[in-house]
Design a protein around this motif. Structure first.
Motif, PDB file in Angstrom:
ATOM      1  N   GLN A 173      45.457  21.355  17.357  1.00  0.00           N
ATOM      2  CA  GLN A 173      44.297  21.317  18.234  1.00  0.00           C
ATOM      3  C   GLN A 173      44.262  19.999  19.004  1.00  0.00           C
ATOM      4  O   GLN A 173      44.154  18.923  18.406  1.00  0.00           O
ATOM      5  CB  GLN A 173      43.021  21.497  17.432  1.00  0.00           C
ATOM      6  N   GLN A 174      44.406  20.073  20.325  1.00  0.00           N
ATOM      7  CA  GLN A 174      44.390  18.919  21.217  1.00  0.00           C
ATOM      8  C   GLN A 174      45.448  17.876  20.872  1.00  0.00           C
ATOM      9  O   GLN A 174      45.249  16.681  21.035  1.00  0.00           O
ATOM     10  CB  GLN A 174      42.996  18.296  21.263  1.00  0.00           C
ATOM     11  N   LYS A 175      46.602  18.355  20.381  1.00  0.00           N
ATOM     12  CA  LYS A 175      47.718  17.462  20.080  1.00  0.00           C
ATOM     13  C   LYS A 175      48.995  18.106  20.601  1.00  0.00           C
ATOM     14  O   LYS A 175      49.226  19.294  20.419  1.00  0.00           O
ATOM     15  CB  LYS A 175      47.833  17.211  18.584  1.00  0.00           C
ATOM     16  N   SER A 176      49.805  17.303  21.297  1.00  0.00           N
ATOM     17  CA  SER A 176      51.038  17.842  21.847  1.00  0.00           C
ATOM     18  C   SER A 176      52.070  16.735  22.025  1.00  0.00           C
ATOM     19  O   SER A 176      51.759  15.550  21.914  1.00  0.00           O
ATOM     20  CB  SER A 176      50.776  18.512  23.198  1.00  0.00           C
ATOM     21  N   VAL A 177      53.290  17.165  22.291  1.00  0.00           N
ATOM     22  CA  VAL A 177      54.367  16.269  22.672  1.00  0.00           C
ATOM     23  C   VAL A 177      54.771  16.692  24.077  1.00  0.00           C
ATOM     24  O   VAL A 177      54.956  17.877  24.352  1.00  0.00           O
ATOM     25  CB  VAL A 177      55.568  16.366  21.701  1.00  0.00           C
ATOM     26  N   GLN A 178      54.871  15.722  24.982  1.00  0.00           N
ATOM     27  CA  GLN A 178      55.174  15.992  26.382  1.00  0.00           C
ATOM     28  C   GLN A 178      56.385  15.192  26.828  1.00  0.00           C
ATOM     29  O   GLN A 178      56.637  14.093  26.317  1.00  0.00           O
ATOM     30  CB  GLN A 178      53.980  15.602  27.268  1.00  0.00           C
ATOM     31  N   VAL A 179      57.118  15.725  27.792  1.00  0.00           N
ATOM     32  CA  VAL A 179      58.205  15.000  28.442  1.00  0.00           C
ATOM     33  C   VAL A 179      57.706  14.627  29.830  1.00  0.00           C
ATOM     34  O   VAL A 179      57.303  15.491  30.607  1.00  0.00           O
ATOM     35  CB  VAL A 179      59.489  15.845  28.531  1.00  0.00           C
ATOM     36  N   VAL A 205      50.540  13.166  22.588  1.00  0.00           N
ATOM     37  CA  VAL A 205      49.197  13.202  23.161  1.00  0.00           C
ATOM     38  C   VAL A 205      48.243  13.755  22.106  1.00  0.00           C
ATOM     39  O   VAL A 205      48.479  14.816  21.539  1.00  0.00           O
ATOM     40  CB  VAL A 205      49.148  14.085  24.426  1.00  0.00           C
ATOM     41  N   GLY A 206      47.189  13.024  21.839  1.00  0.00           N
ATOM     42  CA  GLY A 206      46.173  13.429  20.873  1.00  0.00           C
ATOM     43  C   GLY A 206      44.919  12.632  21.165  1.00  0.00           C
ATOM     44  O   GLY A 206      44.437  12.612  22.291  1.00  0.00           O
ATOM     45  N   ASP A 207      44.405  11.940  20.168  1.00  0.00           N
ATOM     46  CA  ASP A 207      43.263  11.053  20.394  1.00  0.00           C
ATOM     47  C   ASP A 207      43.646   9.921  21.343  1.00  0.00           C
ATOM     48  O   ASP A 207      42.803   9.342  22.012  1.00  0.00           O
ATOM     49  CB  ASP A 207      42.760  10.482  19.068  1.00  0.00           C
ATOM     50  N   SER A 208      44.928   9.609  21.372  1.00  0.00           N
ATOM     51  CA  SER A 208      45.469   8.615  22.294  1.00  0.00           C
ATOM     52  C   SER A 208      46.835   9.112  22.760  1.00  0.00           C
ATOM     53  O   SER A 208      47.307  10.147  22.301  1.00  0.00           O
ATOM     54  CB  SER A 208      45.602   7.249  21.609  1.00  0.00           C
ATOM     55  N   ILE A 209      47.447   8.393  23.660  1.00  0.00           N
ATOM     56  CA  ILE A 209      48.788   8.729  24.139  1.00  0.00           C
ATOM     57  C   ILE A 209      49.733   7.647  23.649  1.00  0.00           C
ATOM     58  O   ILE A 209      49.485   6.459  23.861  1.00  0.00           O
ATOM     59  CB  ILE A 209      48.816   8.823  25.671  1.00  0.00           C
ATOM     60  N   GLN A 210      50.809   8.081  22.975  1.00  0.00           N
ATOM     61  CA  GLN A 210      51.758   7.123  22.424  1.00  0.00           C
ATOM     62  C   GLN A 210      53.167   7.431  22.899  1.00  0.00           C
ATOM     63  O   GLN A 210      53.583   8.596  22.926  1.00  0.00           O
ATOM     64  CB  GLN A 210      51.753   7.164  20.904  1.00  0.00           C
ATOM     65  N   LEU A 211      53.882   6.383  23.264  1.00  0.00           N
ATOM     66  CA  LEU A 211      55.283   6.524  23.620  1.00  0.00           C
ATOM     67  C   LEU A 211      56.083   6.777  22.348  1.00  0.00           C
ATOM     68  O   LEU A 211      56.008   6.005  21.393  1.00  0.00           O
ATOM     69  CB  LEU A 211      55.793   5.257  24.309  1.00  0.00           C
ATOM     70  N   LEU A 212      56.809   7.890  22.317  1.00  0.00           N
ATOM     71  CA  LEU A 212      57.632   8.213  21.158  1.00  0.00           C
ATOM     72  C   LEU A 212      59.083   7.796  21.366  1.00  0.00           C
ATOM     73  O   LEU A 212      59.735   7.314  20.438  1.00  0.00           O
ATOM     74  CB  LEU A 212      57.565   9.712  20.850  1.00  0.00           C
TER      75      LEU A 212
END
Length: 76
Positions: free
Chosen positions: A12-18, A30-37
């Motif tokens: 829920q409201q969490k994803s991995v994006q390119v 992407v979730g509560d914040s955006i983090q560089l993976l």
């Protein structure tokens, strides 16, 4: 140039994006914040991503065609 090349929902409201930023490609969470993976640096992988994105963005919009087809079918 900033472009989202796609992603996948992980919850829920969490994803991995390119994400493409200019000539660089990043994987972000992407979730509560955006983090560089990670950053994608492999040239072959980048080429595949660019080709896939070009195919996706140049493909006809399926939903608009489906809606148009349904409206035409209702008239007939």
């Amino acid at each position: 140039m900033l472009q989202n090349l796609g992603g996948i929902q992980l919850g829920q409201q969490k994803s991995v994006q390119v994400i493409r930023v200019g000539d660089r490609f990043f994987i972000v969470g992407v979730g509560d914040s955006i983090q560089l993976l990670d950053e994608i640096r492999d040239e072959d992988e980048i080429q595949q991503l660019v080709e896939k994105a070009d195919q996706t963005y140049s493909a006809p919009d399926f939903m608009s065609h489906a809606k148009s087809f349904c409206k035409t079918s209702e008239k007939g």
